[in-house]
Motif scaffolding. Sequence first.
Motif, PDB file in Angstrom:
ATOM      1  N   VAL A 171      -5.899  -4.673  13.418  1.00  0.00           N
ATOM      2  CA  VAL A 171      -4.534  -4.394  13.916  1.00  0.00           C
ATOM      3  C   VAL A 171      -4.220  -5.086  15.804  1.00  0.00           C
ATOM      4  O   VAL A 171      -2.996  -5.169  15.901  1.00  0.00           O
ATOM      5  CB  VAL A 171      -4.763  -2.272  14.630  1.00  0.00           C
ATOM      6  CG1 VAL A 171      -2.955  -1.879  15.365  1.00  0.00           C
ATOM      7  CG2 VAL A 171      -5.189  -1.314  13.364  1.00  0.00           C
ATOM      8  N   LEU A 207      -2.421   6.451  16.531  1.00  0.00           N
ATOM      9  CA  LEU A 207      -1.688   7.305  14.602  1.00  0.00           C
ATOM     10  C   LEU A 207      -3.419   7.008  14.027  1.00  0.00           C
ATOM     11  O   LEU A 207      -4.432   6.125  14.088  1.00  0.00           O
ATOM     12  CB  LEU A 207      -1.197   5.434  14.030  1.00  0.00           C
ATOM     13  CG  LEU A 207      -0.494   5.187  15.081  1.00  0.00           C
ATOM     14  CD1 LEU A 207       0.609   3.590  14.845  1.00  0.00           C
ATOM     15  CD2 LEU A 207       0.773   6.350  15.203  1.00  0.00           C
ATOM     16  N   GLU A 211      -2.304   4.337   9.217  1.00  0.00           N
ATOM     17  CA  GLU A 211      -0.586   4.013   9.410  1.00  0.00           C
ATOM     18  C   GLU A 211      -0.858   3.158  10.623  1.00  0.00           C
ATOM     19  O   GLU A 211       0.175   2.075  10.581  1.00  0.00           O
ATOM     20  CB  GLU A 211      -0.308   5.589  10.293  1.00  0.00           C
ATOM     21  CG  GLU A 211       0.541   6.654   9.873  1.00  0.00           C
ATOM     22  CD  GLU A 211       0.534   7.441  10.845  1.00  0.00           C
ATOM     23  OE1 GLU A 211       1.642   8.259  10.844  1.00  0.00           O
ATOM     24  OE2 GLU A 211      -0.180   7.793  11.517  1.00  0.00           O
ATOM     25  N   ALA A 212      -2.355   2.578  11.257  1.00  0.00           N
ATOM     26  CA  ALA A 212      -1.872   2.131  11.948  1.00  0.00           C
ATOM     27  C   ALA A 212      -1.926   0.118  11.550  1.00  0.00           C
ATOM     28  O   ALA A 212      -1.436  -0.434  11.462  1.00  0.00           O
ATOM     29  CB  ALA A 212      -2.928   1.508  12.993  1.00  0.00           C
ATOM     30  N   LYS A 214      -1.190  -0.404   8.305  1.00  0.00           N
ATOM     31  CA  LYS A 214      -0.335  -0.583   7.529  1.00  0.00           C
ATOM     32  C   LYS A 214      -0.287  -1.582   6.433  1.00  0.00           C
ATOM     33  O   LYS A 214       0.249  -2.344   5.849  1.00  0.00           O
ATOM     34  CB  LYS A 214       0.969  -1.208   7.827  1.00  0.00           C
ATOM     35  CG  LYS A 214       1.334  -0.111   9.090  1.00  0.00           C
ATOM     36  CD  LYS A 214       2.701  -0.694  10.114  1.00  0.00           C
ATOM     37  CE  LYS A 214       3.374  -0.464  11.425  1.00  0.00           C
ATOM     38  NZ  LYS A 214       3.030  -1.958  12.003  1.00  0.00           N
ATOM     39  N   ASP A 215      -1.342  -1.444   5.913  1.00  0.00           N
ATOM     40  CA  ASP A 215      -2.034  -2.365   4.259  1.00  0.00           C
ATOM     41  C   ASP A 215      -2.974  -2.008   3.599  1.00  0.00           C
ATOM     42  O   ASP A 215      -4.163  -1.925   4.596  1.00  0.00           O
ATOM     43  CB  ASP A 215      -2.098  -3.680   5.198  1.00  0.00           C
ATOM     44  CG  ASP A 215      -2.577  -4.618   3.276  1.00  0.00           C
ATOM     45  OD1 ASP A 215      -2.391  -4.202   2.680  1.00  0.00           O
ATOM     46  OD2 ASP A 215      -2.471  -5.955   4.771  1.00  0.00           O
ATOM     47  N   SER A 216      -2.279  -0.747   2.909  1.00  0.00           N
ATOM     48  CA  SER A 216      -3.540   0.179   1.402  1.00  0.00           C
ATOM     49  C   SER A 216      -4.409  -0.921   1.189  1.00  0.00           C
ATOM     50  O   SER A 216      -5.804  -0.857   0.787  1.00  0.00           O
ATOM     51  CB  SER A 216      -3.109   0.996   1.526  1.00  0.00           C
ATOM     52  OG  SER A 216      -2.541   0.561   0.424  1.00  0.00           O
TER      53      SER A 216
END
Length: 332
Positions: A171, A207, A211-212, A214-216
């Motif tokens: 992140v 977050l 969510e932070a 943003k790349d599952s």
Amino acid sequence: MAEPLRVVVTGAAGQIAYSLLYMVAKGDVFGPEQPIILHLLDIPVMMGVLEGVVMELADCALPFLRGVVPTDDPAVAFKDVSAAFLVGAMPRREGMERKDLLGANVKIFKVQGEALDKYAKKDVKVLVVGNPANTNALICSRYAPSIPRENFTAMTRLDQNRAQAQIAAKVGVPIQQVSNVIIWGNHSSTQFPDAAHASVTVNGQTLSAPEAVKDSAWLDTVFVPTVQKRGAAVIAARKMSSAMSAAKAASDHMRDWFLGTAPGRFVSMGVLSDGSYGAPKDVVFSFPVTTKNGKWEIVQGLTISDSARKSLDVTGKELEEERKEAIAVIEA
Ligand SMILES: NC(=O)c1ccc[n+]([C@@H]2O[C@H](COP(=O)([O-])OP(=O)(O)OC[C@H]3O[C@@H](n4cnc5c(N)ncnc54)[C@H](O)[C@@H]3O)[C@@H](O)[C@H]2O)c1
Ligand SMILES: O=C(O)C[C@H](O)C(=O)O
């Protein structure tokens, strides 16, 4: 002025202890003004090396280090200790799994459980670092019936710290802005590093980690295996297992246990399973815990997805197999 606290570190002439002793002696674990008497246990052939460690501790000129007791005798090492870092054990080499060490190491933890039972304070807090840490902690507790079983824990804090570091780097935030990553299960490659309940503070806004990040796909295919295999990656690079980071994790684990977790934060510790989250009972399983007044409590009520459920079952099953193998080694 507080009374000095007696703290034993086993494997005191080894590489983890070389970093850990300084952290403990300078006040990182029990508080900066808590006087400490260090008990250092190693095996007879290492007494010469240990002498050098004792010289260096003196040369650190640390104001709250009030005594050092180097010994190869468990009766001396465990006498009246309030905290025990059980580090002394064989480390794995490249190509081995940690459970391959069971045959070599588990008997050490039977002997040390017996010594703790006889000589340590009854409220001693025990952290097992030597691998396979979870099963060694279980065996140790079984041979110390006069000490509460919840006083025996195993280290998965290194895995937690690794997981936090991976997310912080992904992140692009400082490490302290990531909290509540969980390590479930065994300190082995079956462990489940779980970011689903973690938080990340980005630009002042908190977050959830997914969510932070943003790349599952990254979480599933990079984050999880990187943390699971980090120990092996360090061994491949260093030709020796992790030591500085292991010492830092041991220090973090014991500090949080003695001094408590911050509000809203939890940490991962291998503790005796009560069956929470469907984990098998009577194994030392890593759970999210909070700590207060020297006691840990498993965080309850977290949602477990179907895929997380499968991962928890795999690591739980491995711990049941290790328990069986450890008992066979001891009874052979
Ligand atoms: N749980 C974790 O996250 C984690 C992390 C890193 C390493 N480890 C484990 O910690 C252990 C120690 O690693 P290290 O790198 O310090 O190893 P090391 O070989 O450098 O040191 C181990 C020391 O333990 C001593 N020892 C052996 N048997 C003993 C006994 N019966 N009593 C007292 N001392 C004894 C050895 O003489 C040696 O000095 C290994 O089992 C390693 O796999 C666990
Ligand atoms: O991987 C190892 O064998 C050492 C340690 O348990 C680690 O996680 O680095």
